[in-house]
Design an enzyme around this catalytic site. Structure first.
Site, PDB file in Angstrom:
ATOM      1  N   LYS A 168     -38.393 -35.597 -33.345  1.00 38.43           N
ATOM      2  CA  LYS A 168     -38.787 -34.318 -33.942  1.00 38.43           C
ATOM      3  C   LYS A 168     -37.998 -34.003 -35.210  1.00 38.43           C
ATOM      4  CE  LYS A 168     -38.133 -31.565 -30.411  1.00 38.43           C
ATOM      5  NZ  LYS A 168     -37.676 -32.502 -29.373  1.00 38.43           N
TER       6      LYS A 168
ATOM      7  N   ARG B  93     -38.406 -22.777 -26.504  1.00 38.61           N
ATOM      8  CA  ARG B  93     -38.110 -23.775 -25.475  1.00 38.61           C
ATOM      9  C   ARG B  93     -38.450 -23.310 -24.085  1.00 38.61           C
ATOM     10  NH1 ARG B  93     -32.822 -27.429 -26.758  1.00 38.61           N
ATOM     11  NH2 ARG B  93     -33.513 -27.856 -28.861  1.00 38.61           N
TER      12      ARG B  93
ATOM     13  N   ARG C 145     -29.265 -46.691 -28.128  1.00 38.14           N
ATOM     14  CA  ARG C 145     -28.645 -46.409 -29.427  1.00 38.14           C
ATOM     15  C   ARG C 145     -27.145 -46.723 -29.441  1.00 38.14           C
ATOM     16  NH1 ARG C 145     -30.222 -40.453 -30.554  1.00 38.14           N
ATOM     17  NH2 ARG C 145     -32.392 -41.049 -30.741  1.00 38.14           N
TER      18      ARG C 145
ATOM     19  N   ARG D 265     -22.804 -42.861 -28.294  1.00 38.07           N
ATOM     20  CA  ARG D 265     -22.457 -41.439 -28.318  1.00 38.07           C
ATOM     21  C   ARG D 265     -22.679 -40.839 -26.935  1.00 38.07           C
ATOM     22  NH1 ARG D 265     -25.996 -40.663 -32.794  1.00 38.07           N
ATOM     23  NH2 ARG D 265     -24.932 -41.017 -34.762  1.00 38.07           N
TER      24      ARG D 265
ATOM     25  N   ARG E 178     -31.152 -33.776 -19.822  1.00 35.44           N
ATOM     26  CA  ARG E 178     -31.916 -33.027 -20.835  1.00 35.44           C
ATOM     27  C   ARG E 178     -33.410 -33.119 -20.566  1.00 35.44           C
ATOM     28  NH1 ARG E 178     -30.168 -35.367 -26.262  1.00 35.44           N
ATOM     29  NH2 ARG E 178     -31.463 -33.767 -27.241  1.00 35.44           N
TER      30      ARG E 178
END
Ligand SMILES: [Zn+2]
Length: 208
Positions: free
Chosen positions: A13, A84, A123, A155, A166
């Site tokens: 996004k 949200r 990642r 990370r 999440r």
């Protein structure tokens, strides 16, 4: 030209939002950016963010409202990271109605949760600024940077359990918004499995 961008974490996004506002000259209303700005000047919110507490709907709604009513947003805006929750949707509807503002389209970048986990948990970054994905763009040598040979790091936000958490919050709180906007007739679903530029083209075609 007023738009909302929805989709699970890791669907790209932020990247798409930047491309859209650059191409169409509208304002990027990102709650992420707003938070970063506010935490610099507001100690109460700053402390909450730092300790991982949720920011109340009231605080978020007020922050967005203040930004939304600034002069530059009159030429058009893209909401990213907001709303949200259904409570935020209702609050937004009240603001829009009072100000006589219409949302043209809600873009929903749809992406399978399995793919989200691959994209995020794969990642890896290097302190030199290079980034990799162990599934899609792996380094030549396992877990070492191609350029500087330093050990790659993952990370915290990209750790699988953090991403899953999440996604659970997204599923419970944000997913119902898709149905809400579908019923309203403003939703356009975008296939998030497509490449970054194909996703951008799909969105651009629907912006007048
Ligand atoms: Zn490096």
């Amino acid at each position: 030209m007023n738009y909302i961008l929805l989709g699970p974490p890791g669907a790209g996004k932020g990247t798409q939002a930047k491309k859209i506002v650059d191409k169409f000259g509208i304002v990027h209303l990102s709650t992420g950016h707003m938070f970063r700005k506010v935490t610099k000047s507001d100690d109460v919110i700053s402390e909450r963010v730092a300790s991982g507490q949720l920011i109340s709907d009231e605080i978020v709604v007020n922050m967005v409202k203040n930004r939304l009513l600034q002069e530059d947003a009159k030429k058009g805006f893209l909401l990213d990271g907001f709303p949200r929750t259904l409570t935020q949707v209702q609050a937004l509807d009240v603001i829009l109605e009072a100000e006589n503002i219409k949302i043209d389209t809600v873009f929903f970048i749809d992406l399978d949760y399995k793919e989200v986990i691959k994209r995020t948990s794969g990642r890896r970054v290097c302190s030199c600024g290079a980034s990799y994905n162990m599934f899609f763009i792996p380094p030549k040598e396992d877990s070492k940077c191609d350029f500087c040979k330093k050990e790659l790091i993952q990370r915290n936000d990209d750790k699988e359990e953090v991403v899953k958490n999440r996604l659970n919050i997204y599923e419970a709180q944000t997913k119902p918004l898709i149905e809400y906007y579908r019923k309203k007739g403003t939703l356009i679903k975008i296939d998030g499995l497509k490449s970054e530029s194909e996703v951008f083209n799909q969105i651009s075609e629907n912006i007048k």
